[in-house]
Design a protein around this motif. Structure first.
Motif, PDB file in Angstrom:
ATOM      1  N   THR A 126       0.817  -1.225   0.000  1.00  0.00           N
ATOM      2  CA  THR A 126       0.000   0.000   0.000  1.00  0.00           C
ATOM      3  C   THR A 126       0.846   1.267   0.000  1.00  0.00           C
ATOM      4  OG1 THR A 126      -0.103   0.145   2.417  1.00  0.00           O
ATOM      5  CG2 THR A 126      -1.779  -1.215   1.315  1.00  0.00           C
ATOM      6  N   GLY A 127       2.139   1.122   0.258  1.00  0.00           N
ATOM      7  CA  GLY A 127       3.008   2.284   0.368  1.00  0.00           C
ATOM      8  C   GLY A 127       3.046   2.858   1.777  1.00  0.00           C
ATOM      9  N   GLU A 128       2.270   2.259   2.672  1.00  0.00           N
ATOM     10  CA  GLU A 128       2.243   2.696   4.066  1.00  0.00           C
ATOM     11  C   GLU A 128       3.106   1.771   4.919  1.00  0.00           C
ATOM     12  OE1 GLU A 128       0.622   5.436   5.079  1.00  0.00           O
ATOM     13  OE2 GLU A 128      -0.069   5.811   3.027  1.00  0.00           O
ATOM     14  N   ILE A 129       3.497   2.273   6.079  1.00  0.00           N
ATOM     15  CA  ILE A 129       4.268   1.450   7.009  1.00  0.00           C
ATOM     16  C   ILE A 129       3.541   1.336   8.341  1.00  0.00           C
ATOM     17  CG2 ILE A 129       6.503   1.982   5.976  1.00  0.00           C
ATOM     18  CD1 ILE A 129       6.967   4.030   8.185  1.00  0.00           C
ATOM     19  N   GLY A 130       3.884   0.297   9.093  1.00  0.00           N
ATOM     20  CA  GLY A 130       3.341   0.145  10.426  1.00  0.00           C
ATOM     21  C   GLY A 130       4.126   0.993  11.409  1.00  0.00           C
ATOM     22  N   THR A 131       3.996   0.663  12.678  1.00  0.00           N
ATOM     23  CA  THR A 131       4.716   1.381  13.724  1.00  0.00           C
ATOM     24  C   THR A 131       6.225   1.233  13.535  1.00  0.00           C
ATOM     25  OG1 THR A 131       2.921   0.965  15.283  1.00  0.00           O
ATOM     26  CG2 THR A 131       5.051   1.594  16.217  1.00  0.00           C
ATOM     27  N   ILE A 132       6.944   2.337  13.607  1.00  0.00           N
ATOM     28  CA  ILE A 132       8.401   2.280  13.484  1.00  0.00           C
ATOM     29  C   ILE A 132       8.986   1.773  14.799  1.00  0.00           C
ATOM     30  CG2 ILE A 132      10.508   3.631  13.139  1.00  0.00           C
ATOM     31  CD1 ILE A 132       8.950   5.440  11.295  1.00  0.00           C
ATOM     32  N   ILE A 133       9.737   0.697  14.701  1.00  0.00           N
ATOM     33  CA  ILE A 133      10.269   0.039  15.902  1.00  0.00           C
ATOM     34  C   ILE A 133      11.580   0.705  16.305  1.00  0.00           C
ATOM     35  CG2 ILE A 133      10.772  -2.172  16.995  1.00  0.00           C
ATOM     36  CD1 ILE A 133       7.953  -1.899  15.771  1.00  0.00           C
ATOM     37  N   ASN A 134      11.458   1.754  17.108  1.00  0.00           N
ATOM     38  CA  ASN A 134      12.643   2.523  17.484  1.00  0.00           C
ATOM     39  C   ASN A 134      12.452   3.093  18.887  1.00  0.00           C
ATOM     40  OD1 ASN A 134      15.208   3.590  16.906  1.00  0.00           O
ATOM     41  ND2 ASN A 134      14.337   5.563  16.327  1.00  0.00           N
ATOM     42  N   GLY A 135      13.551   3.342  19.592  1.00  0.00           N
ATOM     43  CA  GLY A 135      13.470   3.957  20.915  1.00  0.00           C
ATOM     44  C   GLY A 135      12.641   3.142  21.893  1.00  0.00           C
ATOM     45  N   GLU A 136      11.724   3.813  22.581  1.00  0.00           N
ATOM     46  CA  GLU A 136      10.856   3.155  23.567  1.00  0.00           C
ATOM     47  C   GLU A 136      10.003   2.061  22.944  1.00  0.00           C
ATOM     48  OE1 GLU A 136      10.678   3.449  26.729  1.00  0.00           O
ATOM     49  OE2 GLU A 136      11.708   5.330  27.252  1.00  0.00           O
ATOM     50  N   GLU A 137       9.716   2.203  21.653  1.00  0.00           N
ATOM     51  CA  GLU A 137       8.875   1.207  20.985  1.00  0.00           C
ATOM     52  C   GLU A 137       9.548  -0.166  20.976  1.00  0.00           C
ATOM     53  OE1 GLU A 137       5.522  -0.333  19.437  1.00  0.00           O
ATOM     54  OE2 GLU A 137       5.779   1.760  20.113  1.00  0.00           O
ATOM     55  N   LYS A 138      10.875  -0.190  20.955  1.00  0.00           N
ATOM     56  CA  LYS A 138      11.576  -1.476  21.012  1.00  0.00           C
ATOM     57  C   LYS A 138      11.265  -2.204  22.314  1.00  0.00           C
ATOM     58  CE  LYS A 138      15.518  -0.837  17.911  1.00  0.00           C
ATOM     59  NZ  LYS A 138      16.984  -0.952  17.769  1.00  0.00           N
ATOM     60  N   VAL A 139      11.256  -1.462  23.407  1.00  0.00           N
ATOM     61  CA  VAL A 139      10.942  -2.060  24.709  1.00  0.00           C
ATOM     62  C   VAL A 139       9.526  -2.620  24.695  1.00  0.00           C
ATOM     63  CG1 VAL A 139      10.692  -1.643  27.183  1.00  0.00           C
ATOM     64  CG2 VAL A 139      12.545  -0.532  25.915  1.00  0.00           C
ATOM     65  N   LYS A 140       8.579  -1.853  24.176  1.00  0.00           N
ATOM     66  CA  LYS A 140       7.178  -2.295  24.122  1.00  0.00           C
ATOM     67  C   LYS A 140       7.034  -3.569  23.294  1.00  0.00           C
ATOM     68  CE  LYS A 140       5.302   2.412  24.490  1.00  0.00           C
ATOM     69  NZ  LYS A 140       4.522   3.476  23.774  1.00  0.00           N
ATOM     70  N   GLN A 141       7.715  -3.610  22.163  1.00  0.00           N
ATOM     71  CA  GLN A 141       7.611  -4.772  21.290  1.00  0.00           C
ATOM     72  C   GLN A 141       8.222  -6.014  21.932  1.00  0.00           C
ATOM     73  OE1 GLN A 141       6.051  -5.106  18.303  1.00  0.00           O
ATOM     74  NE2 GLN A 141       5.275  -3.008  18.515  1.00  0.00           N
ATOM     75  N   VAL A 142       9.337  -5.845  22.623  1.00  0.00           N
ATOM     76  CA  VAL A 142       9.963  -6.984  23.308  1.00  0.00           C
ATOM     77  C   VAL A 142       9.066  -7.481  24.435  1.00  0.00           C
ATOM     78  CG1 VAL A 142      11.902  -7.710  24.754  1.00  0.00           C
ATOM     79  CG2 VAL A 142      12.322  -6.348  22.707  1.00  0.00           C
ATOM     80  N   GLN A 143       8.521  -6.569  25.210  1.00  0.00           N
ATOM     81  CA  GLN A 143       7.618  -6.969  26.286  1.00  0.00           C
ATOM     82  C   GLN A 143       6.418  -7.742  25.745  1.00  0.00           C
ATOM     83  OE1 GLN A 143       7.081  -2.953  27.895  1.00  0.00           O
ATOM     84  NE2 GLN A 143       8.030  -3.585  29.809  1.00  0.00           N
TER      85      GLN A 143
END
Length: 223
Positions: free
Chosen positions: A147-164
């Motif tokens: 679609t040319g769109e992206i999901g959430t960028i996995i960076n900074g605090e978002e990395k912690v959230k994704q790992v959790q």
């Protein structure tokens, strides 16, 4: 069993994702794609002047992702394989060996990065690394077309959230216990993750990051 997160740009991959995307883009992009990139660059510069460097990167990242609009999964795979063919010379082979040691010990490996997932998938396949990938998604429609769109960028605090989130799901589905979490990373944007895990390891840091590692007594993994 430990969970081991490994950053991509600057860590497992010592090159620059954007640089190799431009190299491949020079060979494959048409006028439409370059128009998207140029328009995105202008918007990114304006946004960056108002909101700072990170906002510039975010806006430009979104614009570049938009050049993939209309591509099928196979076309995306072919594009990112070209990136791998160029960039594989910049793989941190010492860290690859370290990852394999973790795997031999029964640890689970996660490639954790803001880079686009098709790039990481192609790289993991090239290196024959059996890993989980948590990274920025290129979104597809119901027919498997980008679609040319992206999901959430996995960076900074978002990395912690994704790992959790991943650890919670994994523990719910597995009888194996998780004793500890490791993180191999290189930049200041990874500081929240490095503080979160039990075993933070800084890979080939620049001078500023080296000082931060020393202040926090984080081990440094150098080439």
């Amino acid at each position: 069993m430990a969970i081991v997160t490994v950053d991509f740009d600057g860590t497992l991959y010592q090159g620059n994702s954007f640089k190799v995307m431009f190299q491949v883009g020079k060979k494959t992009f048409g006028l439409k794609q370059w128009s998207i990139v140029f328009t995105g660059l202008v918007k990114a510069i304006i946004t960056g002047l108002v909101k700072g460097k990170n906002a510039f990167r975010l806006q430009f990242f979104k614009a570049f992702a938009n050049t993939f609009k209309g591509k099928t999964e196979l076309e995306l795979e072919e594009f990112f394989q070209q990136l791998v063919n160029i960039g594989k010379v910049d793989v941190h082979q010492g860290l690859v060996r370290q990852v394999r040691e973790h795997q031999q010990n029964g640890d689970m490996i996660i490639l954790l990065s803001g880079a686009l997932k098709p790039f990481l998938t192609a790289f993991a396949k090239e290196l024959q690394l059996d890993v989980h990938i948590l990274s920025t998604e290129l979104l597809l429609d119901q027919n498997g077309v980008c679609t040319g769109e992206i999901g959430t960028i996995i960076n900074g605090e978002e990395k912690v959230k994704q790992v959790q989130k991943w650890v919670t799901k994994e523990l719910a589905q597995s009888e194996k216990g998780t004793n500890e979490i490791w993180a191999y990373a290189d930049s200041e944007s990874d500081i929240p993750l490095l503080h979160f895990v039990e075993h933070p390891i800084v890979v080939n840091p620049d001078e500023d990051m080296k000082k931060i590692a020393e202040e926090n007594k984080w081990p440094i993994f150098a080439t």
